[in-house]
Scaffold this active site. Structure first.
Site, mmCIF file in Angstrom:
data_model
loop_
_atom_site.group_PDB
_atom_site.id
_atom_site.type_symbol
_atom_site.label_atom_id
_atom_site.label_comp_id
_atom_site.label_asym_id
_atom_site.label_seq_id
_atom_site.Cartn_x
_atom_site.Cartn_y
_atom_site.Cartn_z
ATOM 1 N N LYS A 205 -3.892 1.631 7.228
ATOM 2 C CA LYS A 205 -4.866 1.259 7.942
ATOM 3 C C LYS A 205 -4.604 2.376 9.566
ATOM 4 C CE LYS A 205 -6.654 -2.887 11.859
ATOM 5 N NZ LYS A 205 -6.678 -4.003 11.748
ATOM 6 N N GLU A 351 3.131 -13.494 7.750
ATOM 7 C CA GLU A 351 3.050 -12.714 9.301
ATOM 8 C C GLU A 351 1.606 -12.996 10.324
ATOM 9 O OE1 GLU A 351 3.682 -8.046 8.868
ATOM 10 O OE2 GLU A 351 1.602 -8.267 9.028
HETATM 11 O O1 F6P Z 1 4.438 -4.733 9.269
HETATM 12 C C1 F6P Z 1 3.265 -5.092 10.409
HETATM 13 C C2 F6P Z 1 1.523 -4.269 9.799
HETATM 14 O O2 F6P Z 1 1.455 -3.774 11.054
HETATM 15 C C3 F6P Z 1 1.656 -5.698 8.683
HETATM 16 O O3 F6P Z 1 0.471 -5.540 9.115
HETATM 17 C C4 F6P Z 1 0.445 -4.052 8.351
HETATM 18 O O4 F6P Z 1 0.260 -4.594 6.380
HETATM 19 C C5 F6P Z 1 1.200 -3.014 7.370
HETATM 20 O O5 F6P Z 1 2.549 -3.145 8.483
HETATM 21 C C6 F6P Z 1 1.078 -1.780 7.567
HETATM 22 O O6 F6P Z 1 0.206 -1.011 8.340
HETATM 23 P P1 F6P Z 1 -0.322 0.034 7.834
HETATM 24 O O7 F6P Z 1 -1.655 -0.302 6.998
HETATM 25 O O8 F6P Z 1 -1.025 -0.264 9.624
HETATM 26 O O9 F6P Z 1 0.295 1.112 7.868
#
Ligand code: F6P
Length: 547
Positions: A205, A351
């Protein structure tokens, strides 16, 4: 509101004393229709919650608590796109990704349904291209393997779902998931693969998560070394909300699939983060999965609270967590392909609700998220079920069970099915000293031997469980299961007055890891200023490596 919640909880405390006088088995004996009364349905999905330490009065008290916490108002605010994620100032609208109602879904005054459909169609076109061999690797071969690199919500959802729906996967097209920054994860996954027919999906994300970016850089280097730098464009695609960062990584814009900041990481399986799954099972099955989720949204949005499955699941959890003081909750799928479902739920539940601060900033006054854990049955029976039956802690359980197998032997499934029901029954009924004595006597044990053995063979019983019984584990059913748990988590957050959509608790570890990184990398770096244990461990590592 707060006073009403406190009063409802106090009433539940008092009521617990009364319920404590009844054994669940006796409640069944007293009411031949108990199974009929304590169940809810959604299509062919049956939620049986009759094996709980509850009576109709308990349900009434729990519903009073839900109303006191303004659950319905909170739910409506969620669906209306209000900025329920207060600390990040955004709505939580994963339901928009599976909205087949024709109703608009508004974010900041704009209907987002068109954007959602367009992005999904783009993802589906790409998935079709891979599946049909139209989109190929740099050397001209059709892709045989898809490696999703992501972590947390960018891994657990698609990994869990790809495994759950493996019978629906296209033969000859395998999906793999690499999450851990431990290089063993990437190395072991790639070892048997032919890079010339492997597609990498970088799923993040934020496109800045250390683990994912490290694995992505290593995979990129391996592909460049094996197939040449020019092959990168053909072998990499990305899913992210940060399109600028993806461009910097060198991924072609037509291979970048977006989503939006109003989709939380652990709710993102429904978005382009599901790309690996969409490639594996194909657009039609992926859409069925979305439709299953949508059915649950409609159910959660409209069903009366007393028939509303996620509401009932959430309230039962609150009953045990806050009134009985139980700190763990097990999810045991008697469905091998749901092996990763408990791990997926750990992120979704812990979480989301592992918080000690209320929405308004004050400290919570009651216990929040229990420890969620589980493994598939029957394997668990030969591992931790001893503790569930006779341990000193009581762990409420969700059993997940299909009426018929998908692509598996029917005789095996009968055994699986019987085992699940037997465990739920055994946990609930237990076995009294009286029954044990009779059994041992029948076995011909001497009175002394029987007296010595009997206490070890007594099962207290009254160990509660729910059972979700569905026809078969197909894409639609999986969609329903995931959405049920999403909304269950939301229900509990509403009762506890916490924001389930942020995750500040993950930040501290990330921050400290980046501080320690340079000290670990450089053997000469000073460990001064670190606590004694951390410094000592780094120095011990140096000594081991030196030796
Ligand atoms: O571990 C925290 C977190 O922000 C989760 O909520 C999320 O799913 C994961 O890290 C991965 O984040 P990203 O998709 O931004 O790499």
């Amino acid at each position: 509101m707060e006073r009403d919640v406190t009063a409802a909880l106090a009433a539940l405390e008092a009521h617990r004393v009364e319920v404590g006088h009844h054994r669940i088995a006796d409640l069944f004996d007293a009411d031949p229709d108990r199974f009929g009364k304590f169940q809810a349905r959604l299509g062919d999905l049956l939620f049986d919650y009759s094996k709980h330490r509850i009576t109709e009065a308990t349900l009434a008290h729990l519903l009073t608590l839900a109303r006191a916490a303004k659950l319905e108002e909170r739910r409506d605010a969620l669906f209306a796109g209000e900025k329920v994620n207060l600390t990040e100032n955004r709505p939580a609208l994963h339901m928009a990704l599976r909205n087949f109602s024709g109703r608009p879904i508004m974010v900041d005054g704009r209907d987002v349904t068109g954007d959602v459909t367009a992005e999904r169609e783009k993802m589906f076109a790409f998935a079709r291209g891979i599946r049909e061999g139209v989109i190929r690797g740099a050397r001209g071969g059709a892709f045989t393997d898809v490696v999703n690199i992501g972590i947390g919500g960018s891994d657990l959802g698609p990994a869990m779902a790809a495994r759950a729906l493996s019978p629906f996967a296209q033969p000859g097209l395998r999906t793999h998931f690499v999450a851990n920054v431990d290089g063993a994860d990437l190395a072991d996954t790639l070892a048997p693969l032919d890079l010339s027919t492997t597609l990498f999906i970088i799923s993040s994300k934020t496109f800045s998560t250390q683990e994912t970016m490290t694995n992505a850089a290593s995979a990129r280097a391996l592909v460049a070394a094996a197939l040449g730098e020019d092959a990168i464009g053909d072998h990499f695609c990305a899913v992210s909300t940060k399109l600028d960062l993806v461009a910097k990584f060198g991924i072609q814009s037509d291979r970048v699939f977006g989503f939006w900041d109003w989709v939380g990481g652990r709710y993102s399986l429904w978005s382009s983060i599901g790309l690996a799954l969409a490639i594996s099972i194909g657009p039609k099955h992926f859409e069925d999965f979305l439709r299953g989720g949508h059915e649950v949204d409609e159910h959660f949005r409209t069903a009366p609270l007393q028939e509303n499955i996620p509401v009932l699941m959430g309230l039962l959890g609150v009953w045990y967590r806050n009134v009985w003081g139980l700190g763990a909750h097990a999810v045991i799928p008697y469905d091998q392909r749901l092996a990763r479902f408990p791990a997926y739920l750990q992120q979704l539940d812990m979480e989301s609700n592992g918080k000690s601060v209320r929405r308004g900033g004050g400290l919570v006054t009651m216990a929040t998220a229990p420890v969620i854990w589980g493994e598939p049955g029957t394997n668990g029976q030969h591992a931790f079920f001893q503790m569930l039956h006779q341990g000193t802690d009581i762990v409420p359980i969700d059993f997940l069970l299909a009426a018929e197998p998908v692509a598996a032997d029917a005789r095996h499934h009968e055994l699986l099915f019987s085992n699940c029901l037997a465990q739920a029954e055994g946990l609930m009924r237990g076995r009294s000293r009286h029954e044990v004595d009779a059994i041992l006597k029948k076995q011909g044990l001497s009175a002394d031997a029987a007296a010595a053995l009997a206490p070890h063979k007594v099962f207290a019983g009254d160990r509660p469980s729910s059972l979700l019984l569905y026809r078969r584990l197909d894409p639609r059913m999986l969609g329903r299961l995931v959405a049920l748990y999403e909304h269950k988590v939301f229900v509990q957050a509403a009762i506890w007055d916490i924001n389930p959509f942020d995750q500040w608790g993950v930040e501290l570890g990330k921050e400290l890891a980046s501080r320690l990184g340079p000290i670990v990398s450089d053997d000469q770096a000073s460990t001064q200023g670190l606590d004694g244990s951390t410094a000592g461990l780094i120095e011990y590592r140096r000594s081991l490596r030196g030796a």
